[in-house]
Motif scaffolding. Structure first.
Motif, PDB file in Angstrom:
ATOM      1  N   PRO A 180       0.828  -1.221   0.000  1.00 47.96           N
ATOM      2  CA  PRO A 180       0.000   0.000   0.000  1.00 47.96           C
ATOM      3  C   PRO A 180       0.855   1.263   0.000  1.00 47.96           C
ATOM      4  O   PRO A 180       0.465   2.275  -0.579  1.00 47.96           O
ATOM      5  CB  PRO A 180      -0.813  -0.122   1.294  1.00 47.96           C
ATOM      6  CG  PRO A 180      -0.920  -1.596   1.527  1.00 47.96           C
ATOM      7  CD  PRO A 180       0.401  -2.150   1.065  1.00 47.96           C
ATOM      8  N   LYS A 210       0.809   4.705  -2.360  1.00 50.42           N
ATOM      9  CA  LYS A 210       0.803   6.095  -1.903  1.00 50.42           C
ATOM     10  C   LYS A 210       1.914   6.904  -2.570  1.00 50.42           C
ATOM     11  O   LYS A 210       1.719   8.072  -2.928  1.00 50.42           O
ATOM     12  CB  LYS A 210       0.962   6.143  -0.386  1.00 50.42           C
ATOM     13  CG  LYS A 210      -0.226   5.595   0.399  1.00 50.42           C
ATOM     14  CD  LYS A 210      -1.460   6.446   0.187  1.00 50.42           C
ATOM     15  CE  LYS A 210      -2.640   5.917   0.986  1.00 50.42           C
ATOM     16  NZ  LYS A 210      -3.879   6.676   0.678  1.00 50.42           N
ATOM     17  N   LYS A 231      -6.433  -0.225  -6.365  1.00 52.09           N
ATOM     18  CA  LYS A 231      -7.851   0.152  -6.397  1.00 52.09           C
ATOM     19  C   LYS A 231      -8.177   1.184  -5.324  1.00 52.09           C
ATOM     20  O   LYS A 231      -9.093   1.985  -5.467  1.00 52.09           O
ATOM     21  CB  LYS A 231      -8.726  -1.087  -6.154  1.00 52.09           C
ATOM     22  CG  LYS A 231      -9.096  -1.875  -7.387  1.00 52.09           C
ATOM     23  CD  LYS A 231     -10.046  -3.007  -6.974  1.00 52.09           C
ATOM     24  CE  LYS A 231     -10.423  -3.866  -8.150  1.00 52.09           C
ATOM     25  NZ  LYS A 231     -11.350  -4.959  -7.738  1.00 52.09           N
ATOM     26  N   ASN A 232      -7.432   1.118  -4.227  1.00 53.14           N
ATOM     27  CA  ASN A 232      -7.694   1.995  -3.075  1.00 53.14           C
ATOM     28  C   ASN A 232      -6.958   3.326  -3.163  1.00 53.14           C
ATOM     29  O   ASN A 232      -6.861   4.039  -2.175  1.00 53.14           O
ATOM     30  CB  ASN A 232      -7.313   1.270  -1.784  1.00 53.14           C
ATOM     31  CG  ASN A 232      -8.155   0.030  -1.549  1.00 53.14           C
ATOM     32  OD1 ASN A 232      -9.358   0.050  -1.760  1.00 53.14           O
ATOM     33  ND2 ASN A 232      -7.522  -1.048  -1.121  1.00 53.14           N
ATOM     34  N   THR A 233      -6.416   3.634  -4.330  1.00 54.11           N
ATOM     35  CA  THR A 233      -5.753   4.919  -4.539  1.00 54.11           C
ATOM     36  C   THR A 233      -6.588   5.763  -5.498  1.00 54.11           C
ATOM     37  O   THR A 233      -7.596   5.302  -6.046  1.00 54.11           O
ATOM     38  CB  THR A 233      -4.342   4.720  -5.140  1.00 54.11           C
ATOM     39  OG1 THR A 233      -4.466   4.220  -6.489  1.00 54.11           O
ATOM     40  CG2 THR A 233      -3.532   3.739  -4.306  1.00 54.11           C
ATOM     41  N   SER A 234      -6.147   6.987  -5.720  1.00 57.76           N
ATOM     42  CA  SER A 234      -6.834   7.877  -6.663  1.00 57.76           C
ATOM     43  C   SER A 234      -6.344   7.674  -8.092  1.00 57.76           C
ATOM     44  O   SER A 234      -6.795   8.352  -9.012  1.00 57.76           O
ATOM     45  CB  SER A 234      -6.589   9.333  -6.252  1.00 57.76           C
ATOM     46  OG  SER A 234      -5.193   9.630  -6.299  1.00 57.76           O
ATOM     47  N   GLN A 239     -18.912  -2.719  -8.691  1.00 61.64           N
ATOM     48  CA  GLN A 239     -17.877  -1.853  -8.122  1.00 61.64           C
ATOM     49  C   GLN A 239     -17.812  -0.501  -8.836  1.00 61.64           C
ATOM     50  O   GLN A 239     -17.134   0.416  -8.360  1.00 61.64           O
ATOM     51  CB  GLN A 239     -16.508  -2.543  -8.205  1.00 61.64           C
ATOM     52  CG  GLN A 239     -15.982  -2.714  -9.630  1.00 61.64           C
ATOM     53  CD  GLN A 239     -14.724  -3.537  -9.706  1.00 61.64           C
ATOM     54  OE1 GLN A 239     -13.640  -3.032  -9.435  1.00 61.64           O
ATOM     55  NE2 GLN A 239     -14.859  -4.809 -10.044  1.00 61.64           N
ATOM     56  N   LYS A 284      -5.410  -4.974  -6.533  1.00 56.51           N
ATOM     57  CA  LYS A 284      -6.266  -4.789  -5.362  1.00 56.51           C
ATOM     58  C   LYS A 284      -5.784  -3.620  -4.506  1.00 56.51           C
ATOM     59  O   LYS A 284      -6.584  -2.868  -3.955  1.00 56.51           O
ATOM     60  CB  LYS A 284      -6.287  -6.078  -4.531  1.00 56.51           C
ATOM     61  CG  LYS A 284      -7.089  -7.195  -5.168  1.00 56.51           C
ATOM     62  CD  LYS A 284      -7.037  -8.472  -4.336  1.00 56.51           C
ATOM     63  CE  LYS A 284      -7.808  -9.603  -5.024  1.00 56.51           C
ATOM     64  NZ  LYS A 284      -7.687 -10.872  -4.256  1.00 56.51           N
TER      65      LYS A 284
END
Length: 592
Positions: A290, A294, A325-328, A397, A322
């Motif tokens: 992760p 970032k 997906k949690n980033t911009s 999603q 995966k």
């Protein structure tokens, strides 16, 4: 634990780094009057509109609006978060920033890190020189299509087969055994004998975004050699595989299109670089984390995952996908043939072939649908139905109705299922709890704020500039006239500092605002060289007063209509009196 720095310390770093000197390291500046001008490094322009003020220690581009102080300049140029930019500037002038509560301990940590950086630099020079002595290593790189220019750009080197060659070299440079063991480049046997970690390997220096060598990767050159194919430096106080991306130090300078290609290995990066594709990075022999996501958010708007085409590469792709997906970031996936990796692919098809493949990279949804198709026989009815039901789960999603419509049409074409049926099933599953759509009450004030007349906006900005130059006038400023929360926050910050008897420094004021647009606006105010006289300020206040009162009249008129429709005669009378008083006051002001 996050390290926080006081305003005083931040100010001392800013004062120690003259913005003209810092900016001159990235661009050509010419003195024009009291300022320095050059072509903006943040957008393409033919005429220089980028201005740097030594007096104010600020920069501002009158073309694109970029602006800030020396810290924001480094944040933008080096793509660093605030704290890292602060450390970058502190290191530039040999300042020590505290990381521990104990000052003595803090100094020891700083000195230890500084020593390790020096040791790694010396080791990199040693490996680079050793490459010249090894015909085998040079031939290996030549066979892989790596030129001398690229070898030099990446500082590639060679670790000889000797067990203590690097250890002896570092001894001659004055490094202690403790230094060498801390670096991880030297190891100790059970009987306390010391030996080199890397032997008989081509060496890849790992460089952080600030240009410091923090570790190494080593690759065996033949399949019959003992040991793992790739070997990395261990975790140290200056190196963590989970936090570093190979080639980010080069890649950040080649992001004109805002895209980074993520590959798996050192040679993938270097082969692509050799072919002119320089916007690539690689994770360092570890799973994508992760924190890597970032880091990439700081530098790019889009990433393309281009891992190996084998099963291990596909598995790594799904894991990285995966996380991203949690980033911009806009994430795409380049699917290579089973027997290909980016290195072999670019060798076979060249620069244009690889670029063409990247241009056809799949979105996450497209990639997931492709994987789903691989598990279902679409030539059979039950296969199409199973694929359709599973595809609906994937489409859930999606965040926008446009995306749902687009992919529903795609799945409909592949299965023969009616598009509206697919779309309805997708939307039905997206409950209000999962995708809330709160109602927004549009008030009269909100409408007024959206339709601020240019004269009113200009008057506010002129009045604020006057207050920035003469903080003593803030005490008398009519805050209710301001239409933007940012304007009020700015003047209240000035007011509080003046009230506390503090010296008003523009850099300290900027530190109170997180939004980059707010900081740019403050710089724009400060860098405007047109003088605002007392009479200009008074005129601005009169304009603001008039528009403010007109807005109040509109608001009262709306309230009167509403109360009249409800039969509230007392309320109508009270509101009407207020309206008359405002009109009377406006008339009196007009006479003067």
């Amino acid at each position: 634990m996050t390290t926080y720095y006081s305003e005083e310390l931040i100010q001392s770093v800013i004062e120690a780094n003259d913005i003209v000197d810092v900016a001159s390291g990235y661009m050509t500046l010419k003195r024009v009057g009291n300022s320095f001008k050059g072509k903006c490094p943040f957008h393409n322009e033919k005429t220089a509109s980028f201005t740097v003020s030594r007096e104010k220690q600020l920069y501002h581009c009158f073309g694109c609006g970029a602006g800030g102080n020396v810290i924001t300049f480094i944040m933008e140029m080096e793509k660093l978060p605030f704290v890292d930019a602060l450390k970058f500037l502190a290191a530039r002038v040999n300042m020590i920033l505290p990381e521990k509560s104990n000052q003595q301990e803090d100094h020891q940590v700083y000195e230890k890190k500084k020593r390790l950086y020096e040791l790694h630099r010396e080791a990199a020079n040693y490996y680079y020189k050793m490459l010249k002595t090894s015909k085998l290593a040079r031939e290996y790189l030549l066979q892989r299509g790596i030129s001398q220019e690229t070898i030099r750009a990446f500082g590639l080197g060679y670790a000889s087969e000797d067990w203590g060659r690097l250890t002896d070299f570092l001894n001659t440079k004055g490094f202690s055994t403790a230094d060498m063991l801390d670096s991880g480049l030297v190891m100790a046997s059970e009987n306390k004998r010391h030996y080199d970690r890397f032997r008989s390997r081509v060496m890849f220096p790992i460089v952080n975004p600030r240009g410091q060598i923090v570790g190494f990767g080593g690759r065996l050159m033949a399949t019959d050699q003992n040991g793992p194919k790739y070997l990395n430096s261990p975790e140290t106080t200056i190196f963590s595989k989970s936090y570093e991306l190979y080639n980010l130090n080069h890649c950040k300078n080649f992001l004109d299109d805002g895209r980074i290609v993520i590959v798996e290995g050192y040679m993938d990066v270097i082969s692509l670089y050799e072919k002119g594709i320089k916007n690539t990075v690689a994770a360092l022999g570890t799973a994508f984390t992760p924190f890597h996501g970032k880091i990439l958010e700081r530098y790019a708007g889009e990433v393309v995952i281009a891992f190996d085409g084998d099963n291990a590469g596909k598995s790594a792709t799904e894991k990285a996908m995966k996380i991203l997906k949690n980033t911009s970031l806009n994430v795409k996936i380049l699917s290579l043939p089973t027997n290909e990796d980016p290195d072999s692919f670019v060798q076979r098809y060249g620069q244009q072939g690889f670029k063409d493949a990247v241009s056809k990279a799949l979105t996450i949804v497209e990639y997931e649908l492709e994987l789903l198709k691989g598990h279902n026989d679409l030539s059979q009815t039950d296969g199409r139905l199973r694929y359709g039901n599973e595809a609906i789960k994937i489409l859930r999603q999606l965040e926008t109705s446009v995306e749902v419509d687009y992919y529903s049409k795609m799945v409909a074409g592949e299965t023969g299922i009616n598009q509206e049926v697919i779309r309805r099933e997708v939307l039905r599953s997206k409950t209000r709890a999962e995708n809330p759509s709160p109602l927004v009450e549009i008030t009269r004030d909100a409408v007024l704020l959206q339709k601020i007349p240019k004269a009113y906006q200009k008057a506010q900005e002129l009045a604020i500039r006057y207050c920035l130059e003469r903080p003593e006038t803030i005490n008398e400023f009519p805050m209710d006239y301001l239409t933007e929360p940012f304007y009020k926050d700015l003047l209240l910050t000035l007011f509080e500092k003046r009230k506390a008897g503090e010296k008003i420094e523009v850099n300290q004021i900027m530190s109170h605002f997180d939004a980059s647009e707010d900081v740019k606006k403050i710089v724009e105010f400060m860098m405007n060289e047109d003088e605002v006289s007392r009479s200009d300020y008074q005129d601005a206040l009169e304009i603001m007063n008039r528009f403010y009162n007109e807005a109040q009249l509109d608001k009262l008129s709306e309230q009167i209509k509403r109360e009249s429709a409800n039969g509230n005669d007392d309320a109508v009378a009270g509101l009407t009196n207020q309206l008359i008083e405002i009109k009377k006051m406006m008339k009196e002001n007009g006479r003067h």
